[in-house]
Design a protein around this motif. Structure first.
Motif, short mmCIF file in Angstrom:
data_model
loop_
_atom_site.label_atom_id
_atom_site.label_comp_id
_atom_site.label_asym_id
_atom_site.label_seq_id
_atom_site.Cartn_x
_atom_site.Cartn_y
_atom_site.Cartn_z
N LEU A 63 0.87 -1.17 0.00
CA LEU A 63 0.00 0.00 0.00
C LEU A 63 0.90 1.22 0.00
O LEU A 63 1.40 1.65 1.04
N ALA A 64 1.17 1.72 -1.20
CA ALA A 64 2.08 2.85 -1.36
C ALA A 64 1.35 4.15 -1.02
O ALA A 64 0.25 4.41 -1.50
N GLU A 104 -6.46 14.78 3.30
CA GLU A 104 -6.26 15.03 4.72
C GLU A 104 -6.01 13.68 5.39
O GLU A 104 -6.31 12.64 4.85
N ASP A 105 -5.50 13.73 6.62
CA ASP A 105 -5.19 12.50 7.32
C ASP A 105 -6.42 11.60 7.48
O ASP A 105 -6.33 10.40 7.39
N GLU A 106 -7.58 12.17 7.76
CA GLU A 106 -8.79 11.36 7.94
C GLU A 106 -9.65 11.27 6.68
O GLU A 106 -10.68 10.62 6.68
N GLY A 107 -9.23 11.89 5.61
CA GLY A 107 -10.04 11.97 4.41
C GLY A 107 -10.24 10.67 3.66
O GLY A 107 -11.00 10.61 2.71
N HIS A 108 -9.61 9.62 4.10
CA HIS A 108 -9.65 8.37 3.35
C HIS A 108 -10.14 7.20 4.20
O HIS A 108 -10.02 6.05 3.77
N LEU A 109 -10.70 7.46 5.35
CA LEU A 109 -11.05 6.37 6.27
C LEU A 109 -12.09 5.41 5.70
O LEU A 109 -11.95 4.19 5.84
N GLU A 110 -13.13 5.93 5.07
CA GLU A 110 -14.15 5.05 4.49
C GLU A 110 -13.56 4.20 3.37
O GLU A 110 -13.81 3.00 3.27
N LEU A 111 -12.75 4.82 2.55
CA LEU A 111 -12.08 4.11 1.46
C LEU A 111 -11.16 3.03 2.03
O LEU A 111 -11.13 1.89 1.54
N MET A 112 -10.42 3.35 3.07
CA MET A 112 -9.52 2.38 3.70
C MET A 112 -10.31 1.22 4.32
O MET A 112 -9.86 0.07 4.26
N LEU A 115 -11.26 -1.06 1.53
CA LEU A 115 -10.06 -1.75 1.07
C LEU A 115 -9.66 -2.85 2.06
O LEU A 115 -9.32 -3.96 1.66
N ALA A 116 -9.73 -2.55 3.34
CA ALA A 116 -9.40 -3.55 4.37
C ALA A 116 -10.34 -4.75 4.28
O ALA A 116 -9.90 -5.89 4.39
N ASP A 117 -11.63 -4.48 4.08
CA ASP A 117 -12.59 -5.58 3.94
C ASP A 117 -12.21 -6.50 2.77
O ASP A 117 -12.32 -7.72 2.87
N LEU A 118 -11.76 -5.91 1.70
CA LEU A 118 -11.34 -6.68 0.53
C LEU A 118 -10.09 -7.50 0.85
O LEU A 118 -10.03 -8.70 0.58
#
Length: 144
Positions: A63-64, A104-112, A115-118
């Motif tokens: 995860l780059a 932003e630091d929290e701007g990607h939490l839903e996306l992450m 991705l984690a579920d996958l």
């Protein structure tokens, strides 16, 4: 959300001579859309030189990412699947590189979270590693 971000940002290729070139290729869709700047790509590579292969989040998958201030214009994600793995430092072979750009630091939490579920689904992860074309990868990535 993951489907929307990734639908046009999937690359399938044979091989690269280095992990650095693979990260650059994985970043291409985000660069083309001006989601990230070239400085972000360089920051990701330099971070591995400085910190080691921390971005390898599980066997064969990297995860780059770098800091938002290193050149993120908006949130984005891209996906590179290699037929022949590249070797990261400390002999880590990687055939999937996901580039994550977060404004932003929290701007990607839903996306992450998506991705984690996958990635925790071993069957899907192995199916992606065996996939031979973009359509197969999309089908696996976006199936419920």
């Amino acid at each position: 959300m993951l489907k929307e971000f990734l639908k046009n940002n999937i690359i399938l290729t044979d091989e690269f001579d280095s992990w650095e070139l693979a990260i650059k290729q994985a970043s291409e869709p985000l660069l083309e859309k001006n989601i990230i700047k070239e400085s972000y790509v360089e920051a990701m590579i330099n971070s591995v030189y400085k910190n080691g292969p921390y971005m390898i989040i599980m066997p064969h998958i990297a995860l780059a990412h770098a800091r938002p201030e290193d050149g993120v214009n908006e949130n984005g994600i891209s996906f590179l699947k290699l037929k022949i793995p590249v070797i990261f430092p400390q002999e880590n072979d990687v055939d999937i590189i996901i580039v994550l750009a977060a404004k932003e630091d929290e701007g990607h939490l839903e996306l992450m979270a998506e991705l984690a579920d996958l990635l925790v689904d071993d069957e899907k992860t192995e199916a992606i590693r065996r996939a031979h074309n973009k359509n197969q990868i999309k089908e696996i990535l976006f199936s419920e």
